[in-house]
Write a protein that holds these residues in place. Sequence first.
Motif, short mmCIF file in Angstrom:
data_model
loop_
_atom_site.label_atom_id
_atom_site.label_comp_id
_atom_site.label_asym_id
_atom_site.label_seq_id
_atom_site.Cartn_x
_atom_site.Cartn_y
_atom_site.Cartn_z
N PHE A 70 0.84 -1.20 0.00
CA PHE A 70 0.00 0.00 0.00
C PHE A 70 0.88 1.25 0.00
CE2 PHE A 70 -2.03 -3.39 2.36
CZ PHE A 70 -3.27 -3.47 1.77
N ILE A 71 0.53 2.21 -0.87
CA ILE A 71 1.14 3.54 -0.83
C ILE A 71 0.00 4.54 -0.80
CG2 ILE A 71 2.62 5.24 -1.99
CD1 ILE A 71 4.08 2.95 -3.35
N GLU A 72 -0.03 5.35 0.26
CA GLU A 72 -1.07 6.37 0.40
C GLU A 72 -0.43 7.63 0.96
OE1 GLU A 72 -5.42 7.06 2.47
OE2 GLU A 72 -4.50 5.10 2.58
N SER A 73 -0.11 8.54 0.06
CA SER A 73 0.60 9.76 0.45
C SER A 73 -0.16 10.99 -0.04
CB SER A 73 2.01 9.77 -0.13
OG SER A 73 2.77 8.71 0.42
N ASP A 124 -2.02 -1.40 -3.90
CA ASP A 124 -2.88 -0.23 -3.99
C ASP A 124 -2.05 1.04 -3.84
OD1 ASP A 124 -5.28 1.26 -4.13
OD2 ASP A 124 -5.40 1.34 -1.95
N ILE A 125 -2.19 1.94 -4.81
CA ILE A 125 -1.60 3.27 -4.72
C ILE A 125 -2.75 4.27 -4.72
CG2 ILE A 125 -0.12 5.01 -5.82
CD1 ILE A 125 1.47 2.71 -7.08
N ALA A 126 -2.88 5.03 -3.63
CA ALA A 126 -3.99 5.98 -3.48
C ALA A 126 -3.43 7.32 -3.00
CB ALA A 126 -5.03 5.44 -2.51
N ASN A 127 -2.68 7.98 -3.86
CA ASN A 127 -2.05 9.25 -3.49
C ASN A 127 -2.90 10.43 -3.93
OD1 ASN A 127 0.12 7.87 -2.45
ND2 ASN A 127 1.39 8.12 -4.25
N THR A 128 -2.73 11.55 -3.22
CA THR A 128 -3.37 12.80 -3.57
C THR A 128 -2.28 13.83 -3.82
OG1 THR A 128 -5.24 12.26 -2.15
CG2 THR A 128 -5.00 14.56 -2.80
N THR A 129 -2.29 14.44 -5.00
CA THR A 129 -1.27 15.41 -5.37
C THR A 129 -1.95 16.72 -5.77
OG1 THR A 129 0.10 13.60 -6.19
CG2 THR A 129 0.73 15.81 -6.86
N THR A 130 -1.59 17.83 -5.07
CA THR A 130 -2.21 19.12 -5.36
C THR A 130 -1.17 20.24 -5.39
OG1 THR A 130 -2.65 19.47 -3.00
CG2 THR A 130 -4.43 18.50 -4.29
N ALA A 131 -1.45 21.23 -6.24
CA ALA A 131 -0.65 22.46 -6.31
C ALA A 131 -1.64 23.59 -6.55
CB ALA A 131 0.37 22.39 -7.43
N TYR A 132 -1.50 24.68 -5.77
CA TYR A 132 -2.46 25.77 -5.92
C TYR A 132 -1.94 27.06 -5.31
CZ TYR A 132 -3.67 24.44 -1.12
OH TYR A 132 -3.60 24.14 0.22
N ILE A 133 -2.61 28.15 -5.70
CA ILE A 133 -2.41 29.46 -5.09
C ILE A 133 -3.81 29.94 -4.69
CG2 ILE A 133 -1.72 31.86 -5.44
CD1 ILE A 133 0.30 30.85 -7.53
N VAL A 134 -3.96 30.34 -3.42
CA VAL A 134 -5.27 30.76 -2.94
C VAL A 134 -5.11 31.96 -2.00
CG1 VAL A 134 -5.27 29.13 -1.00
CG2 VAL A 134 -7.44 29.96 -1.90
N SER A 135 -6.03 32.91 -2.12
CA SER A 135 -6.07 34.10 -1.25
C SER A 135 -4.71 34.78 -1.15
CB SER A 135 -6.57 33.72 0.15
OG SER A 135 -7.85 33.14 0.07
N VAL A 145 3.95 32.69 -14.07
CA VAL A 145 3.49 32.04 -12.86
C VAL A 145 3.00 30.65 -13.29
CG1 VAL A 145 1.85 32.05 -10.95
CG2 VAL A 145 2.87 34.21 -11.74
N LEU A 146 3.68 29.62 -12.83
CA LEU A 146 3.38 28.25 -13.21
C LEU A 146 2.82 27.49 -12.01
CD1 LEU A 146 6.72 27.46 -15.08
CD2 LEU A 146 4.58 28.25 -16.09
N ILE A 147 1.73 26.78 -12.24
CA ILE A 147 1.13 25.94 -11.20
C ILE A 147 0.92 24.56 -11.83
CG2 ILE A 147 -0.80 25.60 -9.63
CD1 ILE A 147 -1.36 28.64 -9.96
N GLY A 148 1.46 23.53 -11.21
CA GLY A 148 1.31 22.21 -11.79
C GLY A 148 1.36 21.10 -10.77
N ALA A 149 0.55 20.07 -11.02
CA ALA A 149 0.56 18.86 -10.20
C ALA A 149 0.59 17.67 -11.15
CB ALA A 149 -0.67 18.80 -9.31
N SER A 150 1.46 16.70 -10.86
CA SER A 150 1.54 15.52 -11.72
C SER A 150 1.60 14.25 -10.87
CB SER A 150 2.76 15.61 -12.64
OG SER A 150 3.95 15.53 -11.89
N GLU A 151 1.04 13.22 -11.44
CA GLU A 151 0.99 11.91 -10.77
C GLU A 151 1.39 10.86 -11.78
OE1 GLU A 151 -0.15 9.33 -7.55
OE2 GLU A 151 -0.67 11.43 -7.54
N SER A 152 2.37 10.05 -11.45
CA SER A 152 2.80 8.96 -12.31
C SER A 152 2.96 7.72 -11.42
CB SER A 152 4.14 9.30 -12.97
OG SER A 152 4.66 8.18 -13.64
N THR A 153 2.14 6.71 -11.66
CA THR A 153 2.21 5.50 -10.85
C THR A 153 2.45 4.28 -11.74
OG1 THR A 153 -0.18 5.14 -10.96
CG2 THR A 153 0.65 6.44 -9.12
N ASP A 154 3.08 3.28 -11.15
CA ASP A 154 3.35 2.05 -11.87
C ASP A 154 3.28 0.87 -10.90
OD1 ASP A 154 4.19 0.40 -14.11
OD2 ASP A 154 6.14 0.27 -13.12
#
Length: 176
Positions: A70-73, A124-135, A145-154
Amino acid sequence: VGASKKIGFGGALAYNSIENTITAYIDDSQLETSGSLSVQALSLGKIKTISAGAAGAQKLSLAGAVSLNFIESTIDAHISNSPYIYATGTISVLAADSATISALSGSVAGAGKVAIGASVGYNDIANTTTAYIVSSDVNSTAGNVLIGASESTDVTSIAAGGEGAGKVAIGGAVTI
């Protein structure tokens, strides 16, 4: 590994779990730089596992192997609640995940009369990946200004079983 004249039992269990929280952030801040600004969160979770069970006997042998992985990050990069973020170069907010599981589970059973074996792999790989600018007030005069989130699983998973007996041999393997 189990071996006996009458009854042999052999089994193996592999259990692996990675749970991380990786966060890179600027919060409630004022920041000015004459170059570029980068906020980055990166996760490289990796599991490699082998489980193998073997048994042999003249009458009855039972063998089994189970591999549970299990990987859950949570991977998070952000700028929040910041009234003044200024850079002359590029401002980047990036979150990236590259999670891998490589698993092998196997069983071998041999007996003069009855051999039973099973192999199971669950991954099971159940990761959450987020990138953001708020307030936040974020400005770059000469860059982007670059905002990016990427997920690569194998996931690579192999389950195998081999059973042999003089009268009855039952075997099975499954991976999920």
